[in-house]
Design an enzyme around this catalytic site. Structure first.
Site, PDB file in Angstrom:
ATOM      1  N   HIS A 253       0.524   4.422   1.327  1.00 30.00           N
ATOM      2  CA  HIS A 253       0.745   3.372   0.342  1.00 30.00           C
ATOM      3  C   HIS A 253      -0.608   2.886  -0.161  1.00 30.00           C
ATOM      4  O   HIS A 253      -1.575   2.823   0.588  1.00 30.00           O
ATOM      5  CB  HIS A 253       1.506   2.222   1.000  1.00 30.00           C
ATOM      6  CG  HIS A 253       1.734   1.035   0.140  1.00 30.00           C
ATOM      7  ND1 HIS A 253       0.899  -0.069   0.161  1.00 30.00           N
ATOM      8  CD2 HIS A 253       2.707   0.755  -0.765  1.00 30.00           C
ATOM      9  CE1 HIS A 253       1.349  -0.974  -0.682  1.00 30.00           C
ATOM     10  NE2 HIS A 253       2.442  -0.510  -1.259  1.00 30.00           N
TER      11      HIS A 253
ATOM     12  N   HIS B 286      11.769  -1.594  -2.298  1.00 31.95           N
ATOM     13  CA  HIS B 286      11.120  -2.851  -1.933  1.00 31.95           C
ATOM     14  C   HIS B 286      11.827  -3.570  -0.782  1.00 31.95           C
ATOM     15  O   HIS B 286      11.846  -4.796  -0.720  1.00 31.95           O
ATOM     16  CB  HIS B 286      10.972  -3.770  -3.150  1.00 31.95           C
ATOM     17  CG  HIS B 286       9.785  -3.440  -3.998  1.00 31.95           C
ATOM     18  ND1 HIS B 286       9.858  -3.179  -5.344  1.00 31.95           N
ATOM     19  CD2 HIS B 286       8.470  -3.310  -3.680  1.00 31.95           C
ATOM     20  CE1 HIS B 286       8.657  -2.900  -5.836  1.00 31.95           C
ATOM     21  NE2 HIS B 286       7.788  -2.973  -4.838  1.00 31.95           N
TER      22      HIS B 286
END
Length: 395
Positions: free
Chosen positions: A305, A205
């Site tokens: 993604h 992240h």
């Protein structure tokens, strides 16, 4: 070129006559969609979900429709893309990137319907019969090894042969020693639970400093992971190549970039081994193929993604069927409530870890307005830098 030209002969879809947006509330996030109509009675849909700013993407979509879409021929995708990006002075960024991406998806949906072919036929056809996907979102719950191990086994039992998760909990830049030990215990528990034949991808992240990222690369080595995703903030992109040189596994990333121009530095610095454009953020079909081609030229694989709705999963499957350097596609579909699939009638299913070859014209999906009305957006927020974020308990 930067104004709608209504003098050229129009294609089989007619001209764009109306643009509308819809929002759907879920426990994961609010999903946003655009629906484009033509004067020949065709409609096309695309996803304009932003993790926290769906209201903004909807408003911008409606405003840009008046400036750039009404009266346009949906087949002029390159010109429409340029008109929205250059003509609206977007200059990149997340909200504008999401809008351009969703509109582009809807145009391919319309073109496929006008020609009677699935959308993937318009983007190079297929080089594979199905698309392999990995599961994300499966590890909601208590952040303890036993819980993660049990949830991982459940995901594998549903047919997934690849899983991604963030074991690191809350925090930014560094991990305290107890937190580092706890994070690694979670990875170890999941690897032991699923065995050696399941791919494990670790999510960072984009939140660790260089020294911590380097330490994690060393500590994760025994667990045979498939990649370490976004270990550092993209403000430190020049340090990614340094990390790649010491990593015994691939480094991946790129979901935060919104077009080929923003990707320039990623390619110039050779920051990653695996590029992760999001079809609902990186420019839609039109831009994804250009980004994938650049990745191919740099010897990089593409693993898109996709943390959005099952529509994005379906659209992404269409888009990647023809990519020769595809690795795998992400999906959160198993995390979602059943009514989401009722709202998105016709989305492609995930079966034993794969999405099958589409057969319906366009994207093959229709938005069911009645379900949207029953589940309005919640406008809530969850903070991944706070304790318990992995439970997805929003505030």
């Amino acid at each position: 070129m930067l104004t709608v030209d209504t003098t050229r002969p129009v294609g089989p879809a007619g001209r764009i006559s109306r643009v509308e947006t819809l929002q759907l509330g879920t426990a994961w996030r609010d999903f946003g969609y655009v629906r484009i109509h033509t004067d020949e009675g065709l409609t096309g849909i695309g996803e304009i979900t932003h993790p926290y700013r769906v209201d903004e993407t909807c408003r911008l979509t409606e405003a840009m429709a008046h400036r750039h879409l009404l009266g346009a021929d949906p087949f002029d995708v390159e010109e429409i893309w340029l008109r929205m990006y250059q003509g609206d002075f977007l200059r990149g960024g997340d909200v504008g990137g999401v809008v351009v991406s969703g509109v582009d998806q809807a145009l391919y949906d319309i073109m496929g319907k006008a020609l009677g072919v699935p959308a993937y036929r318009l983007t190079g056809g297929a080089v594979r019969d199905r698309v392999r996907v990995y599961a994300n979102g499966w590890y909601t719950g208590e952040r303890v090894p036993e819980e993660f191990a049990a949830k991982a086994k459940e995901a594998v039992a549903r047919g997934f042969s690849a899983l991604k998760f963030d074991p690191f909990g809350a925090g930014l830049h560094e991990l305290e020693r107890p937190e580092l030990k706890r994070s690694l215990a979670l990875v170890e528990a999941v690897r032991e639970a699923v065995g050696p034949d399941v791919d494990l991808f670790i999510e960072g992240h984009a939140r660790f400093g260089t020294a911590t990222a380097r330490r994690l690369v060393h500590e994760l080595a025994p667990y045979d992971i498939g990649w370490f995703e976004e270990p550092m903030p993209w403000t430190h992109i020049e340090r990614y190549a340094e990390l790649r040189r010491v990593a015994p596994f691939p480094i991946s990333g790129g979901e935060h970039f919104h077009n080929r121009y923003e990707y320039k530095q990623l390619f110039a610095t050779e920051a990653v081994d695996i590029v992760q454009p999001d079809l609902s953020m990186a420019g839609g079909f039109t831009e994804l193929r250009k980004i994938a081609a650049q990745a191919d030229a740099h010897g990089m694989l593409v693993a898109p993604h996709n943390s959005n709705s099952p529509l994005c999963t379906t659209v992404s499957a269409h888009a990647v069927l023809g990519l020769t350097n595809l690795k795998i596609l992400e999906t959160f579909d198993a995390l979602l409530e059943p009514y989401v699939f009722d709202a998105l009638r016709g989305v492609l299913p995930v079966q034993d870890g794969y999405v099958p070859l589409p057969t319906a014209p366009g994207l093959g999906v229709e938005l069911v307005d009645e379900v949207f009305e029953e589940h309005p957006p919640s406008h809530r927020f969850w903070n991944m830098f706070a304790d318990g974020w992995e439970k997805r308990n929003r505030t």
